[in-house]
Design an enzyme around this catalytic site. Structure first.
Site, PDB file in Angstrom:
ATOM      1  N   SER A   1       0.871  -1.181   0.000  1.00 38.21           N
ATOM      2  CA  SER A   1       0.000   0.000   0.000  1.00 38.21           C
ATOM      3  C   SER A   1       0.904   1.225   0.000  1.00 38.21           C
ATOM      4  CB  SER A   1      -0.861  -0.013   1.268  1.00 38.21           C
ATOM      5  OG  SER A   1      -1.444   1.256   1.481  1.00 38.21           O
TER       6      SER A   1
ATOM      7  N   TYR B   1      -2.133  -0.962  10.116  1.00 39.47           N
ATOM      8  CA  TYR B   1      -2.198  -1.296   8.691  1.00 39.47           C
ATOM      9  C   TYR B   1      -0.925  -0.816   7.987  1.00 39.47           C
ATOM     10  CZ  TYR B   1      -4.021  -1.468   3.884  1.00 39.47           C
ATOM     11  OH  TYR B   1      -4.200  -1.731   2.545  1.00 39.47           O
TER      12      TYR B   1
HETATM   13  P1  NDP Z   1     -11.558  -6.599   0.433  1.00 39.31           P
HETATM   14  O1  NDP Z   1     -11.956  -6.255   1.823  1.00 39.31           O
HETATM   15  O2  NDP Z   1     -12.494  -6.385  -0.681  1.00 39.31           O
HETATM   16  O3  NDP Z   1     -11.036  -8.104   0.361  1.00 39.31           O
HETATM   17  C1  NDP Z   1     -10.137  -8.582   1.305  1.00 39.31           C
HETATM   18  C2  NDP Z   1      -9.945 -10.060   1.111  1.00 39.31           C
HETATM   19  O4  NDP Z   1      -9.129 -10.555   2.190  1.00 39.31           O
HETATM   20  C3  NDP Z   1     -11.275 -10.810   1.187  1.00 39.31           C
HETATM   21  O5  NDP Z   1     -11.230 -11.927   0.342  1.00 39.31           O
HETATM   22  C4  NDP Z   1     -11.325 -11.227   2.644  1.00 39.31           C
HETATM   23  O6  NDP Z   1     -12.135 -12.353   2.927  1.00 39.31           O
HETATM   24  C5  NDP Z   1      -9.852 -11.571   2.863  1.00 39.31           C
HETATM   25  N1  NDP Z   1      -9.573 -11.607   4.297  1.00 39.31           N
HETATM   26  C6  NDP Z   1      -9.697 -10.598   5.193  1.00 39.31           C
HETATM   27  N2  NDP Z   1      -9.422 -11.035   6.428  1.00 39.31           N
HETATM   28  C7  NDP Z   1      -9.110 -12.358   6.303  1.00 39.31           C
HETATM   29  C8  NDP Z   1      -8.761 -13.387   7.218  1.00 39.31           C
HETATM   30  N3  NDP Z   1      -8.709 -13.149   8.520  1.00 39.31           N
HETATM   31  N4  NDP Z   1      -8.509 -14.626   6.743  1.00 39.31           N
HETATM   32  C9  NDP Z   1      -8.592 -14.896   5.429  1.00 39.31           C
HETATM   33  N5  NDP Z   1      -8.945 -13.975   4.512  1.00 39.31           N
HETATM   34  C10 NDP Z   1      -9.197 -12.726   4.946  1.00 39.31           C
HETATM   35  O7  NDP Z   1     -10.194  -5.761   0.211  1.00 39.31           O
HETATM   36  P2  NDP Z   1      -9.398  -5.335  -1.099  1.00 39.31           P
HETATM   37  O8  NDP Z   1      -9.731  -6.198  -2.233  1.00 39.31           O
HETATM   38  O9  NDP Z   1      -9.511  -3.872  -1.209  1.00 39.31           O
HETATM   39  O10 NDP Z   1      -7.909  -5.617  -0.588  1.00 39.31           O
HETATM   40  C11 NDP Z   1      -7.057  -6.570  -1.171  1.00 39.31           C
HETATM   41  C12 NDP Z   1      -5.626  -6.215  -0.812  1.00 39.31           C
HETATM   42  O11 NDP Z   1      -5.276  -4.949  -1.383  1.00 39.31           O
HETATM   43  C13 NDP Z   1      -5.382  -6.065   0.691  1.00 39.31           C
HETATM   44  O12 NDP Z   1      -4.139  -6.633   1.022  1.00 39.31           O
HETATM   45  C14 NDP Z   1      -5.347  -4.559   0.899  1.00 39.31           C
HETATM   46  O13 NDP Z   1      -4.570  -4.197   2.012  1.00 39.31           O
HETATM   47  C15 NDP Z   1      -4.717  -4.092  -0.409  1.00 39.31           C
HETATM   48  N6  NDP Z   1      -4.978  -2.714  -0.773  1.00 39.31           N
HETATM   49  C16 NDP Z   1      -6.249  -2.312  -1.107  1.00 39.31           C
HETATM   50  C17 NDP Z   1      -6.477  -0.982  -1.479  1.00 39.31           C
HETATM   51  C18 NDP Z   1      -7.838  -0.498  -1.845  1.00 39.31           C
HETATM   52  O14 NDP Z   1      -7.996   0.720  -2.055  1.00 39.31           O
HETATM   53  N7  NDP Z   1      -8.843  -1.360  -1.974  1.00 39.31           N
HETATM   54  C19 NDP Z   1      -5.369  -0.010  -1.525  1.00 39.31           C
HETATM   55  C20 NDP Z   1      -4.095  -0.533  -1.144  1.00 39.31           C
HETATM   56  C21 NDP Z   1      -3.920  -1.843  -0.792  1.00 39.31           C
HETATM   57  P3  NDP Z   1     -13.754 -12.202   3.193  1.00 39.31           P
HETATM   58  O15 NDP Z   1     -14.369 -12.113   1.828  1.00 39.31           O
HETATM   59  O16 NDP Z   1     -14.081 -13.447   3.921  1.00 39.31           O
HETATM   60  O17 NDP Z   1     -13.941 -10.947   3.998  1.00 39.31           O
END
Ligand code: NDP
Length: 253
Positions: A152, A165
């Site tokens: 990020s 984070y």
């Molecule tokens: P979402 O919240 O849409 O998706 C997150 C994913 O991670 C989901 O599949 C979720 O599962 C899974 N997850 C969360 N907690 C756990 C856990 N305890 N065990 C297993 N799986 C877990 O987020 P994004 O798609 O936005 O994020 C994806 C990545 O991108 C992350 O690493 C985030 O930090 C990074 N990111 C995102 C940005 C943004 O603007 N969106 C910007 C910068 C970085 P479930 O469906 O069960 O909740």
């Protein structure tokens, strides 16, 4: 990124995606399948994973395997057990996209609760590390493995309010750099993607007042996600790439 991959870019490649149930991970899994990969889905919610697997199959691609792992409680032993199950089903992994992530609390450091701090570190750093350790032998069976972590902009430059984070994403960048150097003479490249502000549930949680229509969608980011998993990035390692290079960090005005 202006990248036009061949439709068979990922033919014969086996790619595991964590956090494949939603957001960017879901889109990446669907996209990798569309470009020929056999995808292995990882997530904590069985129904959501089934739905993604079904959606991929419905589009005419091979039925993905899926596995459940809750990163909040994942131990090294569970990660090894999972890797053993995967190894019983696939001969190798050509790519791993570490995408699962937890946001925690967006508030000043002094107000971060220990519970939330520990959970963010557990999901974003510890479990990601345990799983990486367990999966590296499978990646080393590939003639050109690609291990991709998700970072990020607050993992490169600290910003007020981003607490655990931000710290976890600095750790992610560090983990990528150490591993990249350790495997520099092997067939395994290790890199980070910074997606940049993207229209997902996590982003909406972080910025509830932001207009999501001003954000790129997960699909818009896919050229970089494809490039890093395909042979065109074969020589790149130890690098961190922006999916939205010209985007200013912070809220979209
Ligand atoms: P979402 O919240 O849409 O998706 C997150 C994913 O991670 C989901 O599949 C979720 O599962 C899974 N997850 C969360 N907690 C756990 C856990 N305890 N065990 C297993 N799986 C877990 O987020 P994004 O798609 O936005 O994020 C994806 C990545 O991108 C992350 O690493 C985030 O930090 C990074 N990111 C995102 C940005 C943004 O603007 N969106 C910007 C910068 C970085 P479930 O469906 O069960 O909740």
């Amino acid at each position: 990124m202006h990248y036009q991959p061949q439709r068979d870019l990922l033919q014969n490649r086996i790619i595991l995606v964590t956090g494949a149930s939603d957001g960017i991970g879901r889109e990446a899994a669907m996209t990798y399948a569309q470009y020929g990969a056999d995808v292995v889905l990882l997530g904590r919610n069985e129904q959501k994973l089934r739905d993604v697997a079904h959606a991929i199959h419905q589009q005419g691609y091979s039925q993905p395997r899926w596995f459940i792992l809750d990163f909040s409680s994942a131990t090294p032993e569970q990660c090894q057990e999972l890797a053993d199950h995967i190894a019983a089903e696939v001969p190798r992994l050509d790519g791993v996209l570490h995408n699962a992530g937890a946001l925690g609390e967006v508030r000043p450091m002094i107000e971060q609760t220990p519970e939330s701090w520990l959970d963010v570190m557990q999901v974003n750093v510890n479990a990601t590390f345990f799983l990486t350790q367990a999966l590296i032998p499978l990646l080393l069976k590939s003639d050109s493995g690609s291990l991709v972590f998700t970072s990020s902009s607050v993992g490169r430059q600290g910003r007020a309010g981003w607490g655990a984070y931000a710290v976890s994403k600095f750790a992610t960048e560090g983990m990528m750099q150490v591993l990249a150097e350790e495997y520099v003479h092997r067939n395994l490249r290790v890199n980070c993607i910074n997606p940049g502000g993207t229209r997902t549930a996590m982003r909406a949680n972080a910025f509830p007042s932001e207009d999501p229509n001003k954000l790129k969608t997960p699909r818009d980011l896919m050229p970089l996600y494809l490039w890093l998993m395909g042979d065109d990035s074969r020589r790149k390692t130890g690098m961190t790439f922006d999916a939205q290079p010209n985007r200013k960090p912070g809220i979209s005005e």
